[in-house]
Scaffold this motif. Structure first.
Motif, PDB file in Angstrom:
ATOM      1  N   TRP A 270      -8.194   9.369  -8.221  1.00 13.23           N
ATOM      2  CA  TRP A 270      -8.045  10.127  -6.981  1.00 13.23           C
ATOM      3  C   TRP A 270      -6.922   9.537  -6.151  1.00 13.23           C
ATOM      4  N   PHE A 271      -6.576  10.238  -5.086  1.00 13.21           N
ATOM      5  CA  PHE A 271      -5.464   9.831  -4.220  1.00 13.21           C
ATOM      6  C   PHE A 271      -5.952   9.764  -2.781  1.00 13.21           C
ATOM      7  N   GLU A 272      -5.573   8.717  -2.084  1.00 19.18           N
ATOM      8  CA  GLU A 272      -5.951   8.538  -0.682  1.00 19.18           C
ATOM      9  C   GLU A 272      -4.876   9.145   0.220  1.00 19.18           C
ATOM     10  N   ASP A 273      -5.311   9.991   1.143  1.00 22.20           N
ATOM     11  CA  ASP A 273      -4.402  10.599   2.125  1.00 22.20           C
ATOM     12  C   ASP A 273      -4.280   9.635   3.305  1.00 22.20           C
ATOM     13  N   SER A 274      -3.101   9.050   3.450  1.00 22.04           N
ATOM     14  CA  SER A 274      -2.907   8.042   4.504  1.00 22.04           C
ATOM     15  C   SER A 274      -3.113   8.610   5.903  1.00 22.04           C
ATOM     16  N   THR A 275      -2.904   9.918   6.077  1.00 24.21           N
ATOM     17  CA  THR A 275      -3.044  10.507   7.415  1.00 24.21           C
ATOM     18  C   THR A 275      -4.496  10.585   7.854  1.00 24.21           C
ATOM     19  N   ASN A 276      -5.450  10.426   6.900  1.00 24.03           N
ATOM     20  CA  ASN A 276      -6.871  10.469   7.259  1.00 24.03           C
ATOM     21  C   ASN A 276      -7.267   9.324   8.188  1.00 24.03           C
TER      22      ASN A 276
END
Length: 417
Positions: free
Chosen positions: A177-183
């Motif tokens: 999976w990929f982490e959305d830094s804007t979260n």
């Protein structure tokens, strides 16, 4: 997951851990149950981060390696940074709706989980939402874009599971999976609320108890609504677009006014021309369903005779007629005053047009003699077709010689979002 999967389903896959777990669970559940369900996956690239395009392409490769259909759709315009979350959500659901229509799919699966539910509760509490907004998201709800048949649904099978459980599952099953830094950036109210919960500035257990309490209160109201369906007479003339509601006086004594207000609100839905009807409940009741009360309840005002015999509400004209044992509400569409006329130019061909919503009340489609026609709202509240300035017909009542029209009204009850 419980029960059988639909024949086809579209899974919203952002690439985050939530949606990757959802897709993996759906695929495995279909295999375990021997379901013939055709699983389609879709990723919406909002273009908000430089790395989003590459991530979407990586998600595509991962999903295709699962032997599942997957499509990347990009938002066609720059999202308004002043309304970032709202604009992104609107575009996301709009683009996914087009995909559902194209593939003739009625069910969209999304990866909302328990932590999302807590965040939604706090956001709605901060904006003085009603009890019905505070109860949060449902496991099954109607699609947030209106469609003529009301068949599109959102499924949230992971709504009872916490984020840490999803991470644990993903690690155990070696998911990527990929982490959305804007979260984790304080650019939206949701992100700030998420941070408050993560750091303990807001106690998660307290919020959880509040959510459960609100859910219980709403369940009680919905139980009352099912009983009120049996005790209150509602008649709607879909040709003349008129409604009558007959409420026995005894009902006011036996049911909470909150439940009566909610019944009236949901019943008026098919008559009202208000575009944002789902968010207008306080027009009916701000006394029993909100934290900051304005001391207004329609059912209470009717019972106390403080409401006039005729009044406008939610673009409806309501007439109150009292008898010995009942209160009759006679409802039609309110007349538009001092505004631009409600009308639309419709291009007709020999084949059926697409279904369109007119006056936020009437779905219609037409075919016949090719040309431009005008559909406009008459003073009597009925839509009427004109051609070259000549009246043709009221489409809810009948068509005319060279124009065939089909119409449908909105459902009498609003669908939970």
């Amino acid at each position: 997951m419980r029960g059988a999967l639909p024949d086809q389903v579209l899974v919203a896959v952002s690439g985050g851990v939530d949606s990757m777990v959802l897709l993996d669970l759906t695929r495995k559940w279909a295999t375990i149950t021997g379901s013939p369900c055709r699983i389609h996956a879709m990723t919406v690239d909002h273009g908000l981060r430089p790395e989003s395009t590459k991530e979407a392409e990586n998600v595509h490769e991962i999903v295709r390696s699962m032997c599942l259909d997957h499509e990347i759709v990009r938002v066609p315009e720059k999202i308004d940074p002043k309304q970032l979350e709202k604009s992104a959500r609107t575009w996301r659901y709009k683009l996914m709706y087009k995909k559902l229509e194209l593939l003739h799919i009625d069910n969209l699966m999304v990866a909302h989980h328990f932590n999302d539910q807590l965040e939604t509760f706090l956001i709605r509490l901060a904006t003085n939402s009603t009890l019905f907004g505070l109860c949060g998201m449902r496991h099954v709800s109607s699609y947030p874009i209106l469609d003529p048949f009301g068949s599109k649904r959102i499924l949230r099978p992971m709504l009872d599971f916490r984020k840490e459980e999803l991470y644990a599952y993903a690690r155990e099953h070696n998911l990527e999976w990929f982490e959305d830094s804007t979260n984790y950036q304080p650019i939206t109210l949701r992100n700030r609320v998420r941070r408050y919960l993560q750091t303990g500035q807001i106690d998660e257990n307290t919020v959880e108890q509040l959510v459960l309490s609100v859910r219980g209160a709403v369940d009680d109201v919905e139980s009352d609504l099912r009983q009120l369906d049996k005790e209150i007479s509602v008649r709607f003339n879909s040709r003349l677009l008129k409604m009558s509601i007959v409420i026995p006086l005894a009902v006011f004594e036996r049911f909470p006014l909150l439940s009566l207000d909610r019944f009236i609100f949901e019943t008026l839905h098919c008559v009202s021309a208000i575009s944002n009807y789902h968010h207008r409940y306080t027009t009916i009741d701000s006394k029993h369903a909100t934290v900051n009360t304005n001391e207004w309840s329609l059912s209470e005002a009717i019972l106390d005779r403080t409401v006039p015999e005729k009044f406008n509400l939610l673009k409806c004209l309501v007439r109150v007629v009292r008898s010995e044992n009942n209160i009759h509400l006679l409802i039609t569409r309110a007349t538009e005053k001092f505004r631009q006329p409600v009308e639309r130019v419709v291009n007709i061909a020999s084949s059926w047009s697409e279904w369109e919503l007119f006056d936020n009340r009437i779905w219609f489609r037409a075919r016949g003699k090719p040309g431009s026609y005008t559909l406009k709202l008459e003073a009597n509240g009925l839509p009427a077709f004109y051609h070259e300035g000549q009246f043709l017909c009221y489409p809810t009542i009948s068509g005319c010689g060279f124009l065939e029209v089909q119409t449908m009204t909105k459902p009498m009850r609003i669908m939970q979002m």
